[in-house]
Design a protein around this motif. Sequence first.
Motif: not given
Length: 211
Positions: A26-39
Amino acid sequence: AGIIQARTVSNVNGVIRLDGGNVGTVHVSGTLDASAPSGGNGGVIETSGANVKIDSEAIITAATPGGTAGKWLLDPTDITVDAALAATLQNTLNNGTNVTVQTQSTGSMGGDINVVSSVNWGTDRTLTLIAYRNVNVNANLTASGSGNITLRSDSGGTGTGTVSFDGGAIRLNGSGKASIYYNPSKYASPTDYTGNVTGGAYTGGFAGGLW
């Protein structure tokens, strides 16, 4: 470099899982986004495989402004925390995501974690290193604020594996806690790690008994 996004929506946490299996990479060079910006709570990100490569410019976040922070699980076989990986780890921690590095044993790879570049962060997030065999700390792990550090060797309970310090230490520059779990060579005379931890609070014990 691209973006994979699975943010929390309507209190349903996002999950991103990249799995290379027992032989893949597995090679990651970008963005992995599992955030909760809206709460709500942050989600879970997993990057697993026999080999996992994380570039220094990778952005990995499961942060939230008000709920419970999410987690990034980095799950390879042997892994070295070099300058590139250290940069991503500390950026992830500083941006509000807990990080767990947990190795497995596959083929000739014993499942060691080798820290050769320093990791420094100033949030209340936790860095956890869980090795199937050894955790070797050869560069400093520094948590400021209320950040915590946990090291655990011999996660498979095989009786082989310990935590060692050679040129590195745990530094707690705030109210954080360090926990070290390991297998001593002799249970009657366990290793004293107090000299390897400065500041904060320290607890430790045998890997087989306290995990």
